[in-house]
Design a protein around this motif. Structure first.
Motif, PDB file in Angstrom:
ATOM      1  N   ASP A 115       4.841   3.961  -1.247  1.00  0.00           N
ATOM      2  CA  ASP A 115       4.064   4.483  -2.383  1.00  0.00           C
ATOM      3  C   ASP A 115       4.824   4.336  -3.692  1.00  0.00           C
ATOM      4  O   ASP A 115       4.232   4.043  -4.734  1.00  0.00           O
ATOM      5  CB  ASP A 115       3.698   5.956  -2.154  1.00  0.00           C
ATOM      6  CG  ASP A 115       2.686   6.124  -1.028  1.00  0.00           C
ATOM      7  OD1 ASP A 115       2.010   5.130  -0.682  1.00  0.00           O
ATOM      8  OD2 ASP A 115       2.582   7.248  -0.493  1.00  0.00           O
ATOM      9  N   ILE A 116       6.135   4.545  -3.665  1.00  0.00           N
ATOM     10  CA  ILE A 116       6.964   4.417  -4.871  1.00  0.00           C
ATOM     11  C   ILE A 116       6.995   2.964  -5.371  1.00  0.00           C
ATOM     12  O   ILE A 116       7.043   2.719  -6.571  1.00  0.00           O
ATOM     13  CB  ILE A 116       8.404   4.918  -4.584  1.00  0.00           C
ATOM     14  CG1 ILE A 116       8.394   6.422  -4.381  1.00  0.00           C
ATOM     15  CG2 ILE A 116       9.354   4.522  -5.700  1.00  0.00           C
ATOM     16  CD1 ILE A 116       9.716   6.975  -3.894  1.00  0.00           C
ATOM     17  N   CYS A 117       6.953   2.019  -4.448  1.00  0.00           N
ATOM     18  CA  CYS A 117       7.162   0.600  -4.795  1.00  0.00           C
ATOM     19  C   CYS A 117       5.878  -0.162  -5.099  1.00  0.00           C
ATOM     20  O   CYS A 117       5.941  -1.355  -5.375  1.00  0.00           O
ATOM     21  CB  CYS A 117       7.939  -0.079  -3.663  1.00  0.00           C
ATOM     22  SG  CYS A 117       9.547   0.664  -3.433  1.00  0.00           S
TER      23      CYS A 117
ATOM     24  N   THR B 248       0.236  -0.533   6.170  1.00  0.00           N
ATOM     25  CA  THR B 248      -0.155  -1.786   5.535  1.00  0.00           C
ATOM     26  C   THR B 248      -0.228  -1.565   4.026  1.00  0.00           C
ATOM     27  O   THR B 248      -0.322  -0.434   3.557  1.00  0.00           O
ATOM     28  CB  THR B 248      -1.525  -2.272   6.044  1.00  0.00           C
ATOM     29  OG1 THR B 248      -2.490  -1.260   5.765  1.00  0.00           O
ATOM     30  CG2 THR B 248      -1.482  -2.554   7.534  1.00  0.00           C
ATOM     31  N   PHE B 249      -0.187  -2.669   3.278  1.00  0.00           N
ATOM     32  CA  PHE B 249      -0.252  -2.571   1.820  1.00  0.00           C
ATOM     33  C   PHE B 249      -0.759  -3.885   1.256  1.00  0.00           C
ATOM     34  O   PHE B 249      -0.809  -4.895   1.960  1.00  0.00           O
ATOM     35  CB  PHE B 249       1.110  -2.207   1.214  1.00  0.00           C
ATOM     36  CG  PHE B 249       2.266  -2.976   1.787  1.00  0.00           C
ATOM     37  CD1 PHE B 249       2.547  -4.259   1.368  1.00  0.00           C
ATOM     38  CD2 PHE B 249       3.066  -2.404   2.762  1.00  0.00           C
ATOM     39  CE1 PHE B 249       3.607  -4.964   1.894  1.00  0.00           C
ATOM     40  CE2 PHE B 249       4.130  -3.098   3.302  1.00  0.00           C
ATOM     41  CZ  PHE B 249       4.399  -4.383   2.861  1.00  0.00           C
ATOM     42  N   ASP B 250      -1.121  -3.858  -0.013  1.00  0.00           N
ATOM     43  CA  ASP B 250      -1.596  -5.050  -0.714  1.00  0.00           C
ATOM     44  C   ASP B 250      -0.377  -5.789  -1.260  1.00  0.00           C
ATOM     45  O   ASP B 250       0.348  -5.262  -2.097  1.00  0.00           O
ATOM     46  CB  ASP B 250      -2.534  -4.646  -1.854  1.00  0.00           C
ATOM     47  CG  ASP B 250      -3.121  -5.840  -2.576  1.00  0.00           C
ATOM     48  OD1 ASP B 250      -2.806  -6.991  -2.199  1.00  0.00           O
ATOM     49  OD2 ASP B 250      -3.893  -5.616  -3.513  1.00  0.00           O
ATOM     50  N   ARG B 251      -0.146  -7.000  -0.770  1.00  0.00           N
ATOM     51  CA  ARG B 251       1.066  -7.734  -1.162  1.00  0.00           C
ATOM     52  C   ARG B 251       1.099  -8.071  -2.647  1.00  0.00           C
ATOM     53  O   ARG B 251       2.162  -8.255  -3.210  1.00  0.00           O
ATOM     54  CB  ARG B 251       1.206  -8.995  -0.330  1.00  0.00           C
ATOM     55  CG  ARG B 251       0.136 -10.023  -0.613  1.00  0.00           C
ATOM     56  CD  ARG B 251       0.342 -11.246   0.196  1.00  0.00           C
ATOM     57  NE  ARG B 251      -0.756 -12.165  -0.061  1.00  0.00           N
ATOM     58  CZ  ARG B 251      -0.983 -13.225   0.644  1.00  0.00           C
ATOM     59  NH1 ARG B 251      -0.198 -13.518   1.637  1.00  0.00           N
ATOM     60  NH2 ARG B 251      -1.990 -14.002   0.363  1.00  0.00           N
ATOM     61  N   THR B 252      -0.059  -8.168  -3.279  1.00  0.00           N
ATOM     62  CA  THR B 252      -0.067  -8.502  -4.705  1.00  0.00           C
ATOM     63  C   THR B 252       0.396  -7.330  -5.566  1.00  0.00           C
ATOM     64  O   THR B 252       0.748  -7.511  -6.717  1.00  0.00           O
ATOM     65  CB  THR B 252      -1.478  -8.930  -5.155  1.00  0.00           C
ATOM     66  OG1 THR B 252      -2.387  -7.847  -4.938  1.00  0.00           O
ATOM     67  CG2 THR B 252      -1.929 -10.162  -4.394  1.00  0.00           C
ATOM     68  N   LYS B 253       0.392  -6.117  -4.991  1.00  0.00           N
ATOM     69  CA  LYS B 253       0.797  -4.937  -5.749  1.00  0.00           C
ATOM     70  C   LYS B 253       2.138  -4.380  -5.301  1.00  0.00           C
ATOM     71  O   LYS B 253       2.562  -3.328  -5.780  1.00  0.00           O
ATOM     72  CB  LYS B 253      -0.265  -3.846  -5.611  1.00  0.00           C
ATOM     73  CG  LYS B 253      -1.608  -4.256  -6.188  1.00  0.00           C
ATOM     74  CD  LYS B 253      -2.625  -3.169  -6.037  1.00  0.00           C
ATOM     75  CE  LYS B 253      -3.951  -3.604  -6.637  1.00  0.00           C
ATOM     76  NZ  LYS B 253      -4.994  -2.612  -6.438  1.00  0.00           N
TER      77      LYS B 253
END
Length: 147
Positions: free
Chosen positions: A143-145, A48-53
């Motif tokens: 992580d790169i993106c 999962t990730f924060d879509r704003t980032k």
């Protein structure tokens, strides 16, 4: 109502647009009915990730550099931004790592490619989780993106 008068007043472009619009809706409904495809996210979450980032275009380019390719012949899950696949051979069988990117997570699975055995792919007989190496590589790309 006299439909001939209605049709006479329509332009050819407008008629094409209406036929395309309702044809696509009907096709999607028939496909869902015949293939019994539910409208939801597929199984096997990877991360999962924060879509704003998240920079999604950069992620798309990064996945292409890793060897993934767009997967055009697939269903699109609700909320899916794009999906891609990585083809490889294992014991003489063409397989694929299929990933789907949503605005808040990445999901993926490993399965036989439809080019190798359409019915086994269609019935999800070979569906399984991604391997640890694939998951680590995808987490590295995420992580790169992140902005």
């Amino acid at each position: 109502m006299d439909y001939r008068k209605v049709l006479e007043g329509m332009t050819t472009q407008r008629m094409r647009m209406l036929i395309w619009y309702y044809g696509m809706r009907l096709g999607r409904w028939i496909g869902t009915l015949l293939l019994r495809r539910t409208q939801g996210r597929s199984a096997y979450p990877v991360c999962t990730f924060d879509r704003t980032k998240m920079n999604f275009s950069k992620l798309h380019r990064e996945l292409i550099e890793m060897g993934y390719q767009p997967n055009y012949a697939t269903f699109h899950d609700v909320g899916e931004i794009f999906n891609m696949r990585y083809l490889y051979y294992k014991d003489g069988v063409l397989r694929q790592e299929h990933i789907r990117v949503f605005n808040d997570e990445l999901r993926g699975h490993d399965e036989i490619a439809y080019e190798h055995d359409f019915w086994a792919h269609f019935h999800a007989e070979t569906l399984c989780e991604l391997g640890d190496e694939a998951i680590d590589a995808l987490n590295g790309a995420i992580d790169i993106c992140v902005i």
